[in-house]
Scaffold this active site. Structure first.
Site, PDB file in Angstrom:
ATOM      1  N   LYS A 267       0.918  -1.106  -0.138  1.00 55.01           N
ATOM      2  CA  LYS A 267      -0.160  -0.042   0.116  1.00 55.01           C
ATOM      3  C   LYS A 267       0.930   1.293  -0.093  1.00 55.01           C
ATOM      4  CE  LYS A 267      -3.086   2.443   3.048  1.00 55.01           C
ATOM      5  NZ  LYS A 267      -3.982   2.688   4.292  1.00 55.01           N
ATOM      6  N   ASP A 272      -2.441  10.100   3.607  1.00 47.55           N
ATOM      7  CA  ASP A 272      -3.844   9.782   3.790  1.00 47.55           C
ATOM      8  C   ASP A 272      -4.498  10.980   4.986  1.00 47.55           C
ATOM      9  OD1 ASP A 272      -6.189   8.585   4.161  1.00 47.55           O
ATOM     10  OD2 ASP A 272      -5.552   6.896   5.364  1.00 47.55           O
ATOM     11  N   LYS A 279     -10.002  12.982   8.262  1.00 48.54           N
ATOM     12  CA  LYS A 279      -9.370  12.747   9.417  1.00 48.54           C
ATOM     13  C   LYS A 279      -9.336  13.853  10.572  1.00 48.54           C
ATOM     14  CE  LYS A 279      -6.310   8.688   8.170  1.00 48.54           C
ATOM     15  NZ  LYS A 279      -7.100   7.695   8.751  1.00 48.54           N
ATOM     16  N   ASP A 290       1.683   6.161   5.518  1.00 42.43           N
ATOM     17  CA  ASP A 290       0.721   5.358   4.978  1.00 42.43           C
ATOM     18  C   ASP A 290       1.110   4.584   3.668  1.00 42.43           C
ATOM     19  OD1 ASP A 290      -1.754   4.107   5.656  1.00 42.43           O
ATOM     20  OD2 ASP A 290      -3.004   5.548   4.564  1.00 42.43           O
ATOM     21  N   ASP A 349     -12.121   7.254   3.908  1.00 41.39           N
ATOM     22  CA  ASP A 349     -11.077   7.127   4.621  1.00 41.39           C
ATOM     23  C   ASP A 349     -10.589   5.541   4.610  1.00 41.39           C
ATOM     24  OD1 ASP A 349      -8.706   7.849   5.938  1.00 41.39           O
ATOM     25  OD2 ASP A 349      -9.770   7.918   7.955  1.00 41.39           O
ATOM     26  N   GLU A 351      -9.379   3.926   2.183  1.00 43.66           N
ATOM     27  CA  GLU A 351      -8.962   4.051   0.862  1.00 43.66           C
ATOM     28  C   GLU A 351      -7.990   2.778   0.608  1.00 43.66           C
ATOM     29  OE1 GLU A 351      -7.627   5.531   3.414  1.00 43.66           O
ATOM     30  OE2 GLU A 351      -5.521   5.158   3.055  1.00 43.66           O
ATOM     31  N   ARG A 353      -7.785  -0.347   0.971  1.00 45.97           N
ATOM     32  CA  ARG A 353      -8.298  -1.721   0.564  1.00 45.97           C
ATOM     33  C   ARG A 353      -8.900  -1.260  -0.887  1.00 45.97           C
ATOM     34  NH1 ARG A 353     -12.796  -1.643   5.165  1.00 45.97           N
ATOM     35  NH2 ARG A 353     -11.111  -0.603   6.089  1.00 45.97           N
TER      36      ARG A 353
HETATM   37  N1  BES Z   1      -4.028   4.595   7.117  1.00 43.43           N
HETATM   38  C1  BES Z   1      -5.259   4.230   7.822  1.00 43.43           C
HETATM   39  C2  BES Z   1      -5.147   3.454   8.823  1.00 43.43           C
HETATM   40  C3  BES Z   1      -4.388   3.669   9.904  1.00 43.43           C
HETATM   41  C4  BES Z   1      -4.966   4.151  10.985  1.00 43.43           C
HETATM   42  C5  BES Z   1      -2.727   3.403  10.083  1.00 43.43           C
HETATM   43  C6  BES Z   1      -4.265   4.682  12.269  1.00 43.43           C
HETATM   44  C7  BES Z   1      -2.001   3.873  11.161  1.00 43.43           C
HETATM   45  C8  BES Z   1      -2.747   4.496  12.215  1.00 43.43           C
HETATM   46  C9  BES Z   1      -6.511   3.671   6.946  1.00 43.43           C
HETATM   47  O1  BES Z   1      -6.477   4.375   5.662  1.00 43.43           O
HETATM   48  C10 BES Z   1      -7.856   4.249   7.519  1.00 43.43           C
HETATM   49  O2  BES Z   1      -7.988   5.440   7.509  1.00 43.43           O
HETATM   50  N2  BES Z   1      -8.464   3.279   8.167  1.00 43.43           N
HETATM   51  C11 BES Z   1      -9.795   3.714   8.752  1.00 43.43           C
HETATM   52  C12 BES Z   1     -10.879   2.509   8.217  1.00 43.43           C
HETATM   53  C13 BES Z   1     -12.225   2.878   8.640  1.00 43.43           C
HETATM   54  C14 BES Z   1     -12.683   4.418   7.948  1.00 43.43           C
HETATM   55  C15 BES Z   1     -12.977   1.818   8.332  1.00 43.43           C
HETATM   56  C16 BES Z   1      -9.451   3.474  10.276  1.00 43.43           C
HETATM   57  O3  BES Z   1      -8.771   2.825  10.378  1.00 43.43           O
HETATM   58  O4  BES Z   1     -10.061   4.323  10.898  1.00 43.43           O
HETATM   59 ZN    ZN Z   2      -4.718   4.764   4.721  1.00 41.65          ZN
HETATM   60 MN    MN Z   3      -7.543   6.068   5.229  1.00 44.26          MN
END
Ligand code: BES
Ligand code: ZN
Ligand code: MN
Length: 497
Positions: A267, A272, A279, A290, A349, A351, A353
């Site tokens: 990835k 992000d 966020k 990320d 967010d 993204e 996947r």
């Molecule tokens: N890059 C983030 C995941 C992440 C969060 C990595 C904190 C490191 C620390 C990912 O793209 C994301 O935002 N995931 C969301 C998914 C949710 C919207 C279902 C998350 O984990 O909040």
């Molecule tokens: Zn992300």
């Molecule tokens: Mn995200």
């Protein structure tokens, strides 16, 4: 760094510094005792005096000992007596190297007590020494304008080992040096800010790799080619960004490699923001990390090429930014993936996947033996496992177990998470084949379940490295994980075939 093996009497070794162990009760380890006898018990008297408490990881430098060829002796606390744990051993090795780098020592011999061969084979011992050396010498690639501290003098490490072990330890040292190089590349890329490390930048770095390594072939797809590949989910994420996306294909082919390739997928979100599902501001800067999965793929391809592993390995990276913009995707938008499945984007967010599902689909054309993706995919994995274990998900239990075992033996630990059908059912959408999110519960598992819908027929594992690939806080920065686990996995495949 140069690595050598010393199989003869320690006191005869002519070197800047020799590191020996002391237990936390003040008892000298056998190698330390041998030196102690040669220098009229100066070492044991020093320890008895109590200045050096010999706690695990503590060090004490002694100079000008008569009767010993080495110019200095470094006493290192190695912990309790008895069977030495691998973790304590790693700590003592790091402490010895760290202490040496703070002096003018240019050559260091390590004569620290080691865990039993059962816990740490000769080859893995050599690999760990070189890996830990690389980690000790690593300096964060900061962009500070003030003068950098002087580079360390240390340039030669000598490992005291039995003649029987010498060859395997040396082999391990070369593996470890290559691993350290790949991990440093990963860390440098991940540490760079989002305005420097863009998808275009990652593409250039990959192309540079092909210039240094004969075995590597690199292809970088731009927007037009990504459109031609009909990667609708990947395109949906990148459409809100001014930075153009890149899709990297890094191939390592070896003439002696038999069988289908291992495909690694990373990835590569270079920043992000969350997109329209923006966020919160606190810690948002950390979303420059990320692209850690992508950085790990690039670093690992470097290691694989450096070692010229007799294995076909292909690294794929999907890289773009996730930004809010007039053209950005909105919650409720429906897009079509390269596989043809439609996805309702309920949360912009989620993204990672979206870009990964199209990358995983691209992996199919290589008819891979196994596909492993790595991604800072969910905050939920950090809630579940903290920062100590990488989350392993797979559609093949044997593969998951293999990865967990690889992580365990190289101290880059991982934990097998469940991935049963119920989680996939939670992704139901009224309007598309699936939604990209399924609520808060089991968030790291539903993310993996989303990916699993694109990996049917493949032997596939997913590593959620959101908790392990980087650290926040005072020591903010990339950790280089899970490079060591992956190398162990690839080395096993290279010798098994
Ligand atoms: N890059 C983030 C995941 C992440 C969060 C990595 C904190 C490191 C620390 C990912 O793209 C994301 O935002 N995931 C969301 C998914 C949710 C919207 C279902 C998350 O984990 O909040
Ligand atoms: Zn992300
Ligand atoms: Mn995200």
């Amino acid at each position: 760094m140069q690595f050598e093996i010393w199989t003869k009497a320690l006191a005869e070794l002519s070197i800047d510094c020799v590191a020996v162990g002391v237990h936390d009760d003040g008892e000298l380890t056998p190698d330390a005792k041998t030196l102690d006898l040669r220098c009229r018990e100066k070492l044991s008297r020093l320890v008895k005096r109590g200045d050096f408490t010999a706690k695990l990881g503590e060090t004490w430098l002694v100079t000008d000992l008569e009767g010993i060829e080495a110019e200095r002796v470094l006493l290192v606390g190695v912990g309790a007596k008895g069977e030495l744990a691998r973790k304590a051993w790693r700590r003592s090795v790091s402490a010895a190297i760290g202490a040496a780098t703070r002096t003018r020592v240019t050559s260091l011999a390590l004569a620290l007590p080691r865990p039993t061969v059962k816990l740490l084979s000769d080859e893995r011992l050599g690999r760990a020494v070189a890996e830990l050396t690389g980690a000790s010498l690593y300096r964060v690639n900061d962009l500070k304008s003030t003068k950098k501290p002087r580079a360390t003098a240390l340039s030669r490490i000598v490992v005291a080992a039995s003649a029987k072990a010498a060859q395997a330890v040396m082999k391990g040292c070369s593996q470890g040096a290559a691993l350290a190089g790949g991990a440093a590349l990963m860390r440098n890329l991940a540490n760079l800010p989002g305005n420097v490390c863009t998808p275009t930048y990652l593409g250039k770095v990959a192309q540079d790799l092909a210039k240094t390594h004969k075995s590597l072939k690199v292809k970088v797809l731009g927007l037009a080619e990504i459109k031609r590949e009909k990667m609708g989910c990947f395109l949906a994420v990148t459409q809100g960004s001014e930075e153009p996306p890149r899709f990297l294909v890094i191939e390592h082919r070896h003439p002696k490699a038999k069988g289908a390739p291992v495909v690694l997928v990373g990835k590569g979100i270079t920043f992000d923001t969350g997109g329209i599902s923006l966020k919160d501001p606190p810690l948002m800067d950390e979303m420059k990390f990320d692209m850690s999965g992508a950085a790990c793929v690039i670093g690992t391809m470097n290691t694989v090429a450096e070692l010229n592993l007799p294995l076909n390995v292909i690294g794929l990276v999907a890289s773009c930014e996730n930004m809010p913009d007039g053209r950005a995707i909105k919650p409720g938008d429906i897009v079509t993936s390269a596989l043809g499945l439609t996805v309702e984007i309920l949360n912009t967010d989620a993204e990672g996947r979206l870009i990964l599902c199209d990358a995983l689909n691209y992996a199919r054309r290589f008819k891979p033996a196994v596909v492993i993706d790595m991604a800072t995919l969910t905050g939920a994995i950090v809630v579940a496992l903290g920062t100590h274990h990488t989350g392993v998900f797979a559609n093949d239990d044997a593969l998951a177990r293999e990865l967990v075992d690889c992580g365990a033996v190289v101290d880059d630990r991982a934990w097998h998470m469940p991935l049963t059908e119920e989680y996939g059912e939670q992704l139901k959408s009224n309007f598309a084949d699936m939604a990209n999110v399924a609520g808060r519960d089991g968030g790291s598992i539903t993310a993996a379940a989303f990916l699993s819908k694109f990996t049917q027929g493949l032997t596939w594992a997913h590593l959620d490295i959101a908790g392990t690939a980087y650290q926040g806080g005072a020591a903010k920065g990339s950790t280089g994980r899970p490079s060591a686990m992956l190398l162990e996995f690839l080395l096993r495949r290279a010798t098994a075939h």
